[in-house]
Write a protein that holds these residues in place. Structure first.
Motif, PDB file in Angstrom:
ATOM      1  N   ILE A  19       0.837  -1.210   0.000  1.00 49.87           N
ATOM      2  CA  ILE A  19       0.000   0.000   0.000  1.00 49.87           C
ATOM      3  C   ILE A  19       0.866   1.253   0.000  1.00 49.87           C
ATOM      4  O   ILE A  19       0.506   2.264  -0.612  1.00 49.87           O
ATOM      5  CB  ILE A  19      -1.018  -0.008   1.167  1.00 49.87           C
ATOM      6  N   SER A  20       2.020   1.202   0.640  1.00 46.47           N
ATOM      7  CA  SER A  20       2.944   2.336   0.623  1.00 46.47           C
ATOM      8  C   SER A  20       3.438   2.596  -0.798  1.00 46.47           C
ATOM      9  O   SER A  20       3.540   3.745  -1.233  1.00 46.47           O
ATOM     10  CB  SER A  20       4.123   2.064   1.554  1.00 46.47           C
ATOM     11  N   TYR A  21       3.735   1.532  -1.511  1.00 52.88           N
ATOM     12  CA  TYR A  21       4.167   1.663  -2.904  1.00 52.88           C
ATOM     13  C   TYR A  21       3.048   2.252  -3.769  1.00 52.88           C
ATOM     14  O   TYR A  21       3.283   3.151  -4.586  1.00 52.88           O
ATOM     15  CB  TYR A  21       4.594   0.300  -3.449  1.00 52.88           C
ATOM     16  N   LEU A  22       1.837   1.763  -3.581  1.00 47.46           N
ATOM     17  CA  LEU A  22       0.712   2.213  -4.404  1.00 47.46           C
ATOM     18  C   LEU A  22       0.310   3.657  -4.131  1.00 47.46           C
ATOM     19  O   LEU A  22      -0.023   4.401  -5.047  1.00 47.46           O
ATOM     20  CB  LEU A  22      -0.502   1.294  -4.194  1.00 47.46           C
ATOM     21  N   PHE A  23       0.343   4.064  -2.853  1.00 50.09           N
ATOM     22  CA  PHE A  23      -0.133   5.392  -2.478  1.00 50.09           C
ATOM     23  C   PHE A  23       0.981   6.414  -2.279  1.00 50.09           C
ATOM     24  O   PHE A  23       0.701   7.592  -2.096  1.00 50.09           O
ATOM     25  CB  PHE A  23      -0.965   5.303  -1.187  1.00 50.09           C
ATOM     26  N   GLN A  24       2.238   5.938  -2.265  1.00 47.46           N
ATOM     27  CA  GLN A  24       3.397   6.799  -2.007  1.00 47.46           C
ATOM     28  C   GLN A  24       3.202   7.543  -0.684  1.00 47.46           C
ATOM     29  O   GLN A  24       3.035   6.905   0.322  1.00 47.46           O
ATOM     30  CB  GLN A  24       3.638   7.742  -3.180  1.00 47.46           C
ATOM     31  N   HIS A  25       3.183   8.861  -0.713  1.00 46.96           N
ATOM     32  CA  HIS A  25       3.062   9.624   0.538  1.00 46.96           C
ATOM     33  C   HIS A  25       1.623  10.074   0.830  1.00 46.96           C
ATOM     34  O   HIS A  25       1.376  10.733   1.829  1.00 46.96           O
ATOM     35  CB  HIS A  25       3.993  10.841   0.514  1.00 46.96           C
ATOM     36  N   ARG A  26       0.686   9.717  -0.028  1.00 51.08           N
ATOM     37  CA  ARG A  26      -0.707  10.104   0.193  1.00 51.08           C
ATOM     38  C   ARG A  26      -1.319   9.319   1.353  1.00 51.08           C
ATOM     39  O   ARG A  26      -1.088   8.130   1.498  1.00 51.08           O
ATOM     40  CB  ARG A  26      -1.525   9.891  -1.082  1.00 51.08           C
ATOM     41  N   ALA A  27      -2.074  10.003   2.180  1.00 53.30           N
ATOM     42  CA  ALA A  27      -2.773   9.390   3.323  1.00 53.30           C
ATOM     43  C   ALA A  27      -1.808   8.644   4.241  1.00 53.30           C
ATOM     44  O   ALA A  27      -2.111   7.586   4.748  1.00 53.30           O
ATOM     45  CB  ALA A  27      -3.888   8.463   2.832  1.00 53.30           C
ATOM     46  N   SER A  28      -0.639   9.229   4.449  1.00 54.08           N
ATOM     47  CA  SER A  28       0.425   8.572   5.205  1.00 54.08           C
ATOM     48  C   SER A  28       0.580   9.187   6.595  1.00 54.08           C
ATOM     49  O   SER A  28       1.600   9.781   6.917  1.00 54.08           O
ATOM     50  CB  SER A  28       1.737   8.686   4.413  1.00 54.08           C
ATOM     51  N   LEU A  29      -0.412   9.038   7.422  1.00 56.66           N
ATOM     52  CA  LEU A  29      -0.388   9.594   8.774  1.00 56.66           C
ATOM     53  C   LEU A  29       0.329   8.623   9.718  1.00 56.66           C
ATOM     54  O   LEU A  29      -0.092   7.479   9.878  1.00 56.66           O
ATOM     55  CB  LEU A  29      -1.820   9.840   9.265  1.00 56.66           C
ATOM     56  N   PRO A  30       1.425   9.059  10.342  1.00 55.02           N
ATOM     57  CA  PRO A  30       2.163   8.163  11.245  1.00 55.02           C
ATOM     58  C   PRO A  30       1.328   7.752  12.458  1.00 55.02           C
ATOM     59  O   PRO A  30       0.560   8.549  12.998  1.00 55.02           O
ATOM     60  CB  PRO A  30       3.360   8.995  11.695  1.00 55.02           C
ATOM     61  N   VAL A  31       1.497   6.512  12.854  1.00 51.39           N
ATOM     62  CA  VAL A  31       0.790   5.984  14.020  1.00 51.39           C
ATOM     63  C   VAL A  31       1.132   6.796  15.263  1.00 51.39           C
ATOM     64  O   VAL A  31       0.270   7.059  16.102  1.00 51.39           O
ATOM     65  CB  VAL A  31       1.124   4.489  14.237  1.00 51.39           C
ATOM     66  N   ASP A  32       2.393   7.232  15.370  1.00 55.37           N
ATOM     67  CA  ASP A  32       2.814   7.970  16.565  1.00 55.37           C
ATOM     68  C   ASP A  32       2.546   9.475  16.465  1.00 55.37           C
ATOM     69  O   ASP A  32       2.884  10.229  17.376  1.00 55.37           O
ATOM     70  CB  ASP A  32       4.283   7.701  16.892  1.00 55.37           C
ATOM     71  N   PHE A  33       1.936   9.916  15.357  1.00 53.63           N
ATOM     72  CA  PHE A  33       1.611  11.336  15.141  1.00 53.63           C
ATOM     73  C   PHE A  33       2.830  12.248  15.324  1.00 53.63           C
ATOM     74  O   PHE A  33       2.703  13.412  15.676  1.00 53.63           O
ATOM     75  CB  PHE A  33       0.481  11.803  16.067  1.00 53.63           C
ATOM     76  N   GLY A  34       4.039  11.703  15.121  1.00 54.11           N
ATOM     77  CA  GLY A  34       5.264  12.485  15.260  1.00 54.11           C
ATOM     78  C   GLY A  34       5.748  12.642  16.690  1.00 54.11           C
ATOM     79  O   GLY A  34       6.673  13.409  16.951  1.00 54.11           O
ATOM     80  N   LEU A  35       5.157  11.911  17.613  1.00 52.62           N
ATOM     81  CA  LEU A  35       5.502  12.017  19.031  1.00 52.62           C
ATOM     82  C   LEU A  35       6.968  11.675  19.283  1.00 52.62           C
ATOM     83  O   LEU A  35       7.453  10.623  18.886  1.00 52.62           O
ATOM     84  CB  LEU A  35       4.621  11.067  19.856  1.00 52.62           C
ATOM     85  N   MET A  36       7.659  12.597  19.944  1.00 51.85           N
ATOM     86  CA  MET A  36       9.048  12.375  20.355  1.00 51.85           C
ATOM     87  C   MET A  36       9.040  12.004  21.835  1.00 51.85           C
ATOM     88  O   MET A  36       8.364  12.647  22.635  1.00 51.85           O
ATOM     89  CB  MET A  36       9.879  13.642  20.156  1.00 51.85           C
ATOM     90  N   LEU A  37       9.816  11.003  22.198  1.00 56.65           N
ATOM     91  CA  LEU A  37       9.895  10.590  23.590  1.00 56.65           C
ATOM     92  C   LEU A  37      11.081  11.269  24.279  1.00 56.65           C
ATOM     93  O   LEU A  37      11.790  12.060  23.665  1.00 56.65           O
ATOM     94  CB  LEU A  37      10.002   9.068  23.674  1.00 56.65           C
ATOM     95  N   ALA A  38      11.296  10.963  25.533  1.00 57.33           N
ATOM     96  CA  ALA A  38      12.346  11.613  26.320  1.00 57.33           C
ATOM     97  C   ALA A  38      13.736  11.423  25.718  1.00 57.33           C
ATOM     98  O   ALA A  38      14.621  12.256  25.928  1.00 57.33           O
ATOM     99  CB  ALA A  38      12.323  11.093  27.760  1.00 57.33           C
ATOM    100  N   ASP A  39      13.932  10.355  24.952  1.00 53.17           N
ATOM    101  CA  ASP A  39      15.240  10.107  24.333  1.00 53.17           C
ATOM    102  C   ASP A  39      15.429  10.881  23.028  1.00 53.17           C
ATOM    103  O   ASP A  39      16.395  10.671  22.313  1.00 53.17           O
ATOM    104  CB  ASP A  39      15.454   8.611  24.104  1.00 53.17           C
ATOM    105  N   LYS A  40      14.472  11.779  22.725  1.00 55.56           N
ATOM    106  CA  LYS A  40      14.514  12.632  21.527  1.00 55.56           C
ATOM    107  C   LYS A  40      14.351  11.838  20.227  1.00 55.56           C
ATOM    108  O   LYS A  40      14.739  12.285  19.162  1.00 55.56           O
ATOM    109  CB  LYS A  40      15.803  13.460  21.451  1.00 55.56           C
ATOM    110  N   GLN A  41      13.785  10.638  20.341  1.00 56.40           N
ATOM    111  CA  GLN A  41      13.498   9.800  19.177  1.00 56.40           C
ATOM    112  C   GLN A  41      11.989   9.641  19.048  1.00 56.40           C
ATOM    113  O   GLN A  41      11.261   9.698  20.043  1.00 56.40           O
ATOM    114  CB  GLN A  41      14.133   8.410  19.343  1.00 56.40           C
TER     115      GLN A  41
END
Length: 158
Positions: A19-41
């Motif tokens: 599905i990533s190949y078919l849609f490329q970057h469309r509708a590609s919302l990260p599961v973690d919503f970009g959340l950074m943890l205390a380790d800066k990752q």
């Protein structure tokens, strides 16, 4: 029954890649919503998306029905495989590995072992079969990764 469960796990694991190949970057919302943890990752990283989770569920449910299982079996296998995959990504981020970085065994074992272990009884499997299935998953996943790379579906051969 072992082959059917292995196929379900392979589809659960492979559907997000396709599905990533078919849609490329469309509708590609990260599961973690970009959340950074205390380790800066990031919690999981940019490659773990809601689109991939839904693709895994839909494809695995579809295959489960084709194989004569109910939709719930497909949904549960997909959910367990994706939980294992998210666990792997979480550990890799804590180790400072970038999203998409290869980590042999950590990339394959949790997503195959978790559903195989929790479906042992339903699929009448012993521990030897579960271990054999995980080993087969590791080998097949490696072969498919290279094949998908050569076909242009993956950006790297792993």
């Amino acid at each position: 029954m072992m082959l059917e469960l292995l196929l379900l796990i392979l589809v659960a694991s492979g559907a997000p890649v396709v599905i990533s190949y078919l849609f490329q970057h469309r509708a590609s919302l990260p599961v973690d919503f970009g959340l950074m943890l205390a380790d800066k990752q990031r919690c999981f990283g940019e490659h773990k998306t809601w689109r991939g989770l839904f693709a895994s569920a839909i494809a695995t449910i579809f295959l489960a029905r084709l194989l004569g299982f109910d939709y719930l079996t497909g949904l549960q296998v997909s959910s367990l495989a994706m939980t294992g995959d998210l666990f792997s990504s979480f550990i890799k981020r804590r180790l400072g590995k970038k999203a998409g970085a290869r980590f042999l065994f950590l990339d394959q074992v949790p997503e195959s072992l978790l559903p195989a272990w929790l479906f042992m009884e339903e699929f009448s499997l012993g521990w030897g079969q579960v271990i054999g299935m995980v080993a087969a998953f590791i080998v097949i996943e490696q072969v498919l990764s290279v094949l998908f790379y050569k076909l242009g579906v993956r950006k790297s051969p792993y």
